[in-house]
Scaffold this motif. Structure first.
Motif, PDB file in Angstrom:
ATOM      1  N   ASP A  94     -70.972  57.650 -51.767  1.00  0.00           N
ATOM      2  CA  ASP A  94     -71.145  58.182 -50.517  1.00  0.00           C
ATOM      3  C   ASP A  94     -70.391  57.714 -50.176  1.00  0.00           C
ATOM      4  O   ASP A  94     -70.095  57.687 -48.547  1.00  0.00           O
ATOM      5  CB  ASP A  94     -71.812  56.569 -50.656  1.00  0.00           C
ATOM      6  CG  ASP A  94     -73.687  56.279 -51.376  1.00  0.00           C
ATOM      7  OD1 ASP A  94     -74.047  56.996 -51.048  1.00  0.00           O
ATOM      8  OD2 ASP A  94     -73.319  54.884 -51.353  1.00  0.00           O
ATOM      9  N   ALA A 143     -78.416  63.648 -48.658  1.00  0.00           N
ATOM     10  CA  ALA A 143     -78.402  62.792 -48.148  1.00  0.00           C
ATOM     11  C   ALA A 143     -79.406  62.007 -47.658  1.00  0.00           C
ATOM     12  O   ALA A 143     -80.593  62.009 -46.400  1.00  0.00           O
ATOM     13  CB  ALA A 143     -77.955  62.257 -46.090  1.00  0.00           C
ATOM     14  N   GLN A 155     -76.465  58.940 -49.556  1.00  0.00           N
ATOM     15  CA  GLN A 155     -76.588  59.689 -50.563  1.00  0.00           C
ATOM     16  C   GLN A 155     -76.149  59.018 -52.132  1.00  0.00           C
ATOM     17  O   GLN A 155     -76.123  57.924 -52.179  1.00  0.00           O
ATOM     18  CB  GLN A 155     -75.011  60.301 -50.369  1.00  0.00           C
ATOM     19  CG  GLN A 155     -75.094  60.786 -48.723  1.00  0.00           C
ATOM     20  CD  GLN A 155     -73.694  61.621 -48.410  1.00  0.00           C
ATOM     21  OE1 GLN A 155     -73.423  61.744 -47.295  1.00  0.00           O
ATOM     22  NE2 GLN A 155     -72.869  61.516 -49.207  1.00  0.00           N
TER      23      GLN A 155
END
Length: 699
Positions: free
Chosen positions: A445, A472, A480
């Motif tokens: 992320d 994503a 993500q």
């Protein structure tokens, strides 16, 4: 007289040879013309035509042929093969400051009676500069002239006078095979007219008060400014008349659109003469228009013949009417004087001292007149960019993201409201933030989509164009996850991603945990997790996890154990870096496989790094990495206490706080973040039955 059709040239040759003793030149010439005019052009017929021409010359040539028909000798038949250079489209004055690279265009016409093939057209520049370029026209039909575009002038031009000549190869009429213009090269003067050629005795006017004449100029750079305009006028019976100079940029239709400048009222002389109008350094570049607005009538701007006139360069406008291309076959006597920017940009841009989140931009400032600088830096993936104001060099670029490529540009803001053109870009990449520390946690992320976390590598072992990447969509922890995309080449999957080399200690037992999902039936996926001393398939010696029937469409968290879908613990016998590899082996034409929230911890430390998140709960941290502060942003589904627990790399609790938060979004700072040593930490966020573990780093 006998004539011959297209397919009868054999009969013509037989008759020609039989009648040779009594053949007159005129009838022979007519027969040859008739033959070639009614047949297609091929090698045989062309050879026949040339043979006929030789025979015609032996029998007396064109003058004799004309006399035999009872015509005066001057009324010769049109030449068969005659290419003519009819116009050269270039500048009579060429400014090296702005008008390079410069391209010359010539207009060539077939004025003969025959189609011409393989016509060689040559540009020759002599004088202060030398340059030669030849283009070949495969076909030159009779009729309208065609444009021949030459290569651009090479290099930097010397000041002085050029003779620009365009010529065609030898044909039946040498009198029109070449055409020349004179070209004066300087740093800053630009004009269409040839300074050595005479001007027409009459000028061109819009013909109405409020009307206008417009000439389009094109220069490659936007870093140039107009300092003055010089207009030369022909004699006129209207006497001294008045006008304004206006500068326009082109609109979407290419016609004058946005007004950049308008001068005070100017007066042209009653006779021939030149008026110079000083401009306050108007910035131009690309295409722009110089407009003379008639305030009376009868402006009579001087011209020179140019036929055919260059396309879309000269326009006129009646009062409040549309812009219309001028039908006058002339080029107009307008001269531009260019200057450099009154607000120059910085030079010698260098980026140095790059950290994961900052960089230093140094530059050489202009000599004087600059109040400040505006720096715009953008990364390789996101839209827009960040802006920073600076008063001098060096300047700091902040809030960067690790392991991302950036490009920076800069301009000067000067007194008088001037803004310089942009300098740059200068590009750089921020370094990674090392994640090779224990305990290890990776949720994908803290990077942009398609950018791998620092130290993580991917191997597309089957070279099929499909492999693991950060995406994503469909993450377990927002925003993500790591995803394998199925092979578009129809191959069985054989793709790896490897963690960085993690420092493990001999004799210590470690437990790997991660979350994974497929896309459900009928797309079963297959994956194994391994560990070894190298980030290569051969270096992955130990199997920790294997599942060849992954059909769950929701994330599943692995559990410790030795069953097929469980993860075995691992105890290294030698201390050092170890790489954990995730290897997808799904059948051909399967679909997507996701992995998220990878954790590796020593067993028995009491550290729980698992995440359990209730729908609607979100927890994020910023900035990443952090320095002076660390803020936790939480979206809670219910009011209640928020528990923040920060562990260091060996599992010790180094910061802890509890805060009451309401339903919805809250931002809570972690106390004492600015006094922590640099390194990697695990932050556990607990609230309302949800737990989220986030890896953070302090630089």
């Amino acid at each position: 007289m006998k004539t011959y059709q297209d397919d009868k040239y054999e009969s013509f040759m037989a008759d020609l040879l039989a009648s040779w003793p009594v053949l007159t030149a005129f009838t022979y010439h007519f027969s040859c013309s008739r033959l070639i005019a009614t047949t297609s052009i091929d090698t045989f017929r062309r050879g026949l035509w040339l043979w006929c021409r030789v025979a015609l010359a032996l029998l007396g040539g064109g003058s004799y042929a004309a006399s035999a028909a009872g015509l005066p000798p001057s009324a010769k038949p049109r030449k068969a093969y005659d290419a003519a250079v009819v116009a050269i489209h270039s500048y009579g004055k060429l400014a090296t400051l702005a008008a390079q690279p410069h391209i010359v265009q010539a207009m060539v016409a077939n004025t003969g009676s025959m189609l011409m093939e393989d016509v060689h057209v040559t540009l020759t520049v002599t004088g202060a500069n030398t340059f030669t370029d030849t283009k070949t026209l495969p076909f030159l039909p009779m009729g309208s002239p065609v444009a021949v575009v030459f290569n651009a002038y090479p290099g930097i031009l010397n000041p002085g006078t050029n003779l620009v000549t365009v010529s065609v190869a030898d044909d039946d009429d040498w009198s029109n095979d070449a055409l020349s213009i004179t070209q004066v090269v300087s740093t800053n003067h630009l004009a269409y007219v040839d300074t050595t050629a005479a001007l027409n005795t009459t000028g061109v006017s819009a013909g109405a008060m409020g009307g206008a004449l417009a000439a389009k100029f094109t220069i490659p750079s936007t870093a140039n400014y107009l300092s003055s305009i010089r207009a030369t006028f022909a004699a006129t019976t209207a006497g001294a008349t008045h006008f304004r100079v206006e500068i326009y940029s082109p609109g979407p239709n290419g016609l004058p659109n946005a007004l950049l400048y308008t001068s005070a009222t100017q007066t042209r002389p009653a006779g021939t003469g030149t008026v110079s109008v000083t401009l306050p350094t108007v910035q131009v570049g690309g295409g722009f228009y110089v407009v003379l607005r008639e305030l009376d009538n009868g402006l009579a701007l001087a011209t020179q013949p140019e036929e055919p006139v260059r396309l879309n360069k000269f326009y006129y406008q009646t009062a409040n009417g549309p812009w219309t291309v001028s039908s006058s076959q002339t080029r107009w006597a307008l001269e531009l004087v260019l200057t450099t920017s009154p607000c120059p940009p910085p030079t010698n841009l260098v980026v140095s001292s790059t950290t994961p989140t900052t960089a230093t931009l140094t530059f050489t400032a202009p000599t004087a007149g600059v109040g400040s600088y505006e720096i715009i830096y953008t990364d390789e993936l996101s839209a827009g960019g960040a802006l920073v104001r600076a008063t001098g060099s060096p300047a700091t670029l902040s809030s960067l993201v690790p392991n991302v490529a950036y490009c920076a540009t800069i301009n000067s803001w000067c007194s008088g409201g001037y803004i310089s053109p942009l300098a740059g870009p200068v590009c750089f990449t921020t370094p990674c933030v090392s994640t090779a520390a224990m305990p290890y946690f990776e949720n994908f992320d803290a990077v942009y989509p398609s950018v791998l976390p620092c130290g993580l590598t991917v191997l597309n072992a089957n070279n099929d164009g499909s492999t693991w990447k950060v995406v994503a969509n469909n993450p377990n922890s927002v925003p993500q996850a790591m995803r394998y995309g199925y092979s578009v080449a129809g191959k069985r999957a054989d793709d790896w991603f490897f963690t960085p080399g993690l420092p493990l200690t001999a004799g210590t037992t470690y437990q790997l945990q991660f979350k994974y999902r497929g896309f459900g039936m009928p797309y079963p996926e297959a994956m194994e997790a391994r560990v070894g001393r190298a980030a290569t398939p051969a270096g992955q010696s130990t199997v920790l996890f294997s599942n060849t029937q992954i059909t769950n469409a929701n994330y599943v968290t692995t559990t410790a154990g030795i069953a097929d879908d469980q993860v075995s613990s691992f105890t290294p016998t030698v201390s050092g870096p170890y790489y954990f590899g995730f290897h997808v082996t799904s059948p051909a034409s399967s679909y997507y496989l996701y992995v998220d929230d990878i954790e590796l911890v020593p067993t028995g430390t009491g550290l729980s790094t698992g995440s359990h998140v209730v729908d609607g709960f979100r927890a994020e941290v910023s900035p990443v990495p952090f320095s002076e502060r660390l803020t936790v942003t939480v979206n809670a589904r219910q009011a209640g206490p928020l528990h923040l627990l920060l562990n260091d790399a060996v599992g010790r609790v180094v910061r802890e706080t509890i805060a009451a938060i309401p339903v919805g979004a809250s931002a809570v700072p972690l106390p004492g973040a600015n006094t922590l040593p640099a390194g990697v930490y695990l932050l556990t966020v607990q609230q309302g039955g949800s737990t989220r573990v986030i890896r953070v780093a302090r630089e």
